[in-house]
Scaffold this motif. Structure first.
Motif, PDB file in Angstrom:
ATOM      1  N   VAL A  32       0.868  -1.168   0.000  1.00  0.00           N
ATOM      2  CA  VAL A  32       0.000   0.000   0.000  1.00  0.00           C
ATOM      3  C   VAL A  32       0.910   1.225   0.000  1.00  0.00           C
ATOM      4  O   VAL A  32       1.883   1.291   0.743  1.00  0.00           O
ATOM      5  CB  VAL A  32      -0.948   0.019   1.229  1.00  0.00           C
ATOM      6  CG1 VAL A  32      -0.181  -0.092   2.538  1.00  0.00           C
ATOM      7  CG2 VAL A  32      -1.815   1.283   1.212  1.00  0.00           C
ATOM      8  N   GLU A  33       0.618   2.147  -0.889  1.00  0.00           N
ATOM      9  CA  GLU A  33       1.376   3.397  -0.978  1.00  0.00           C
ATOM     10  C   GLU A  33       0.438   4.555  -0.685  1.00  0.00           C
ATOM     11  O   GLU A  33      -0.748   4.509  -1.027  1.00  0.00           O
ATOM     12  CB  GLU A  33       1.991   3.558  -2.371  1.00  0.00           C
ATOM     13  CG  GLU A  33       2.991   2.469  -2.726  1.00  0.00           C
ATOM     14  CD  GLU A  33       3.564   2.638  -4.131  1.00  0.00           C
ATOM     15  OE1 GLU A  33       3.049   3.509  -4.886  1.00  0.00           O
ATOM     16  OE2 GLU A  33       4.501   1.900  -4.475  1.00  0.00           O
ATOM     17  N   TRP A  34       0.973   5.611  -0.046  1.00  0.00           N
ATOM     18  CA  TRP A  34       0.133   6.768   0.232  1.00  0.00           C
ATOM     19  C   TRP A  34       0.895   8.066   0.024  1.00  0.00           C
ATOM     20  O   TRP A  34       2.121   8.108   0.101  1.00  0.00           O
ATOM     21  CB  TRP A  34      -0.427   6.699   1.649  1.00  0.00           C
ATOM     22  CG  TRP A  34       0.595   6.672   2.741  1.00  0.00           C
ATOM     23  CD1 TRP A  34       1.207   7.730   3.335  1.00  0.00           C
ATOM     24  CD2 TRP A  34       1.132   5.507   3.389  1.00  0.00           C
ATOM     25  NE1 TRP A  34       2.083   7.313   4.310  1.00  0.00           N
ATOM     26  CE2 TRP A  34       2.064   5.955   4.368  1.00  0.00           C
ATOM     27  CE3 TRP A  34       0.902   4.131   3.234  1.00  0.00           C
ATOM     28  CZ2 TRP A  34       2.761   5.064   5.177  1.00  0.00           C
ATOM     29  CZ3 TRP A  34       1.605   3.253   4.046  1.00  0.00           C
ATOM     30  CH2 TRP A  34       2.518   3.720   4.998  1.00  0.00           C
ATOM     31  N   ASN A  35       0.155   9.121  -0.244  1.00  0.00           N
ATOM     32  CA  ASN A  35       0.739  10.461  -0.375  1.00  0.00           C
ATOM     33  C   ASN A  35      -0.343  11.501  -0.105  1.00  0.00           C
ATOM     34  O   ASN A  35      -1.549  11.203  -0.115  1.00  0.00           O
ATOM     35  CB  ASN A  35       1.354  10.676  -1.762  1.00  0.00           C
ATOM     36  CG  ASN A  35       0.336  10.531  -2.868  1.00  0.00           C
ATOM     37  OD1 ASN A  35       0.130   9.414  -3.364  1.00  0.00           O
ATOM     38  ND2 ASN A  35      -0.337  11.613  -3.248  1.00  0.00           N
ATOM     39  N   GLU A  36       0.107  12.731   0.141  1.00  0.00           N
ATOM     40  CA  GLU A  36      -0.819  13.822   0.401  1.00  0.00           C
ATOM     41  C   GLU A  36      -1.721  14.033  -0.815  1.00  0.00           C
ATOM     42  O   GLU A  36      -1.297  13.825  -1.953  1.00  0.00           O
ATOM     43  CB  GLU A  36      -0.056  15.107   0.727  1.00  0.00           C
ATOM     44  CG  GLU A  36       0.751  15.712  -0.413  1.00  0.00           C
ATOM     45  CD  GLU A  36       2.060  14.997  -0.691  1.00  0.00           C
ATOM     46  OE1 GLU A  36       2.727  15.357  -1.677  1.00  0.00           O
ATOM     47  OE2 GLU A  36       2.425  14.085   0.073  1.00  0.00           O
ATOM     48  N   ALA A  37      -2.978  14.432  -0.574  1.00  0.00           N
ATOM     49  CA  ALA A  37      -3.950  14.564  -1.671  1.00  0.00           C
ATOM     50  C   ALA A  37      -4.780  15.834  -1.487  1.00  0.00           C
ATOM     51  O   ALA A  37      -5.995  15.778  -1.316  1.00  0.00           O
ATOM     52  CB  ALA A  37      -4.856  13.324  -1.721  1.00  0.00           C
ATOM     53  N   TRP A  38      -4.097  16.981  -1.543  1.00  0.00           N
ATOM     54  CA  TRP A  38      -4.786  18.245  -1.302  1.00  0.00           C
ATOM     55  C   TRP A  38      -5.403  18.837  -2.563  1.00  0.00           C
ATOM     56  O   TRP A  38      -6.043  19.891  -2.493  1.00  0.00           O
ATOM     57  CB  TRP A  38      -3.817  19.257  -0.672  1.00  0.00           C
ATOM     58  CG  TRP A  38      -3.418  18.884   0.721  1.00  0.00           C
ATOM     59  CD1 TRP A  38      -2.191  18.486   1.150  1.00  0.00           C
ATOM     60  CD2 TRP A  38      -4.269  18.873   1.874  1.00  0.00           C
ATOM     61  NE1 TRP A  38      -2.221  18.214   2.491  1.00  0.00           N
ATOM     62  CE2 TRP A  38      -3.480  18.445   2.969  1.00  0.00           C
ATOM     63  CE3 TRP A  38      -5.618  19.162   2.089  1.00  0.00           C
ATOM     64  CZ2 TRP A  38      -3.999  18.308   4.256  1.00  0.00           C
ATOM     65  CZ3 TRP A  38      -6.124  19.030   3.372  1.00  0.00           C
ATOM     66  CH2 TRP A  38      -5.323  18.617   4.438  1.00  0.00           C
ATOM     67  N   HIS A  39      -5.228  18.203  -3.722  1.00  0.00           N
ATOM     68  CA  HIS A  39      -5.845  18.723  -4.942  1.00  0.00           C
ATOM     69  C   HIS A  39      -7.377  18.710  -4.767  1.00  0.00           C
ATOM     70  O   HIS A  39      -7.957  17.753  -4.266  1.00  0.00           O
ATOM     71  CB  HIS A  39      -5.462  17.859  -6.159  1.00  0.00           C
ATOM     72  CG  HIS A  39      -5.656  16.394  -5.954  1.00  0.00           C
ATOM     73  ND1 HIS A  39      -4.717  15.606  -5.323  1.00  0.00           N
ATOM     74  CD2 HIS A  39      -6.695  15.564  -6.252  1.00  0.00           C
ATOM     75  CE1 HIS A  39      -5.154  14.363  -5.264  1.00  0.00           C
ATOM     76  NE2 HIS A  39      -6.355  14.303  -5.820  1.00  0.00           N
ATOM     77  N   GLY A  40      -7.994  19.780  -5.174  1.00  0.00           N
ATOM     78  CA  GLY A  40      -9.435  19.904  -5.022  1.00  0.00           C
ATOM     79  C   GLY A  40      -9.858  20.379  -3.652  1.00  0.00           C
ATOM     80  O   GLY A  40     -11.057  20.515  -3.374  1.00  0.00           O
ATOM     81  N   SER A  41      -8.893  20.663  -2.766  1.00  0.00           N
ATOM     82  CA  SER A  41      -9.205  21.159  -1.427  1.00  0.00           C
ATOM     83  C   SER A  41      -8.944  22.660  -1.360  1.00  0.00           C
ATOM     84  O   SER A  41      -8.265  23.221  -2.225  1.00  0.00           O
ATOM     85  CB  SER A  41      -8.332  20.446  -0.394  1.00  0.00           C
ATOM     86  OG  SER A  41      -8.546  19.054  -0.435  1.00  0.00           O
ATOM     87  N   PHE A  93       3.090  14.087   3.054  1.00  0.00           N
ATOM     88  CA  PHE A  93       2.900  12.883   3.850  1.00  0.00           C
ATOM     89  C   PHE A  93       2.915  11.700   2.892  1.00  0.00           C
ATOM     90  O   PHE A  93       1.929  11.412   2.225  1.00  0.00           O
ATOM     91  CB  PHE A  93       1.583  12.942   4.629  1.00  0.00           C
ATOM     92  CG  PHE A  93       1.365  11.755   5.540  1.00  0.00           C
ATOM     93  CD1 PHE A  93       2.237  11.511   6.595  1.00  0.00           C
ATOM     94  CD2 PHE A  93       0.297  10.893   5.345  1.00  0.00           C
ATOM     95  CE1 PHE A  93       2.041  10.421   7.440  1.00  0.00           C
ATOM     96  CE2 PHE A  93       0.092   9.811   6.181  1.00  0.00           C
ATOM     97  CZ  PHE A  93       0.969   9.569   7.234  1.00  0.00           C
ATOM     98  N   ARG A  94       4.063  11.033   2.793  1.00  0.00           N
ATOM     99  CA  ARG A  94       4.231   9.966   1.810  1.00  0.00           C
ATOM    100  C   ARG A  94       4.844   8.738   2.469  1.00  0.00           C
ATOM    101  O   ARG A  94       5.633   8.851   3.399  1.00  0.00           O
ATOM    102  CB  ARG A  94       5.144  10.436   0.661  1.00  0.00           C
ATOM    103  CG  ARG A  94       4.620  11.671  -0.031  1.00  0.00           C
ATOM    104  CD  ARG A  94       5.623  12.244  -1.007  1.00  0.00           C
ATOM    105  NE  ARG A  94       5.177  13.527  -1.521  1.00  0.00           N
ATOM    106  CZ  ARG A  94       5.901  14.322  -2.295  1.00  0.00           C
ATOM    107  NH1 ARG A  94       7.118  13.957  -2.656  1.00  0.00           N
ATOM    108  NH2 ARG A  94       5.408  15.476  -2.717  1.00  0.00           N
ATOM    109  N   GLY A  95       4.474   7.589   1.955  1.00  0.00           N
ATOM    110  CA  GLY A  95       5.058   6.372   2.508  1.00  0.00           C
ATOM    111  C   GLY A  95       4.484   5.130   1.854  1.00  0.00           C
ATOM    112  O   GLY A  95       3.716   5.200   0.892  1.00  0.00           O
ATOM    113  N   SER A  96       4.850   3.991   2.401  1.00  0.00           N
ATOM    114  CA  SER A  96       4.365   2.713   1.872  1.00  0.00           C
ATOM    115  C   SER A  96       4.631   1.602   2.865  1.00  0.00           C
ATOM    116  O   SER A  96       5.534   1.697   3.711  1.00  0.00           O
ATOM    117  CB  SER A  96       5.048   2.384   0.539  1.00  0.00           C
ATOM    118  OG  SER A  96       6.432   2.141   0.730  1.00  0.00           O
TER     119      SER A  96
END
Length: 240
Positions: free
Chosen positions: A164-173, A187-190
């Motif tokens: 599982v990979e994750w990252n910040e997702a502020w687009h559209g905010s 905020f990124r990681g896996s």
């Protein structure tokens, strides 16, 4: 001194000058060579230290007194202000079970099982392969509480590896946070789980973040605790 030069023949005078110039030349050459060698060695040392900072360096490993085995590494991310940490360990469960435990943990947070840690924990969107969360994290006084919007992507391959990979997702905010909250921009990681045997996996958790000028002596224990807690959570969930 004048009397000395007056008594010398032109030939002897020239010989004296040549010898003097030769001594000065040898001295200057030796000095320049020494300076050049020092500068080259200094540049080599600086270049090596810079190169080494971008390689994984062991930061902490478990001791005989600790129940769980793990090793933590750190490095800089070249071309950015980010630091990268990772923890490696073995978990006595299959990769699929480990990944399911991670996803269940996100739902447990959203269902309020950890309300003291998060004042808000919402799952905004979810599908088979992705999940979007909005979180407000309670920070100790005098720091402002932080907000994070994170996109998780779940990955499976034919060899049985899960991730599982994750990252910040502020687009559209909204472009800025409220005055009461401090937005976590990066905020990124896996998590990566690879099969070792039928009921054992190699687990690797990697996180990237911008320390924003925080000293290493303060960053290291915070990240180490975060990584170890994440590992312990998955080990605990998969052992039930």
């Amino acid at each position: 001194m004048n009397h000395f030069f007056q008594n010398q023949s032109p030939q002897n005078f020239r010989s004296t000058n040549i010898a003097l110039y030769l001594v000065l030349f040898i001295f200057a050459s030796t000095l320049l060579t020494s300076c050049s060698t020092y500068r080259i060695n200094r540049l080599k040392d600086k270049s090596y230290k810079k190169w080494k900072s971008y390689q994984w360096n062991e930061t902490k490993t478990s001791t005989d007194k600790e129940v769980s085995d793990f090793t933590i590494y750190s490095r800089k991310v070249e071309g950015t202000n980010l630091l990268e940490y990772k923890i490696e360990a073995l978990i006595e469960s299959s990769p699929a079970t480990c990944l399911d435990a991670f996803r269940i943990n996100l739902h447990d947070h959203a269902n309020g099982h950890f309300s003291k840690k998060y004042s808000v924990y919402d799952i905004l969107q979810e599908s088979t392969d992705s999940l979007l969360t909005y979180v407000v994290h309670n920070e100790p006084f005098p720091f402002r509480d932080t907000e994070m919007k994170t996109q998780y992507v779940f990955i499976h391959d034919k060899d049985g590896n899960k991730a599982v990979e994750w990252n910040e997702a502020w687009h559209g905010s909204p472009t800025s946070s409220t005055k009461k909250l401090n937005r976590v921009e990066t905020f990124r990681g896996s998590w990566q789980f690879s099969p070792v045997s039928q009921n054992e996996s190699k687990a690797v958790n990697i996180v990237q973040f911008d320390p924003k000028g925080m000293p290493k002596w303060l960053v290291k224990p915070m990240v180490t605790k975060f990584l170890r807690n994440g590992l312990d959570d998955i080990r605990s969930a998969t052992s039930k």
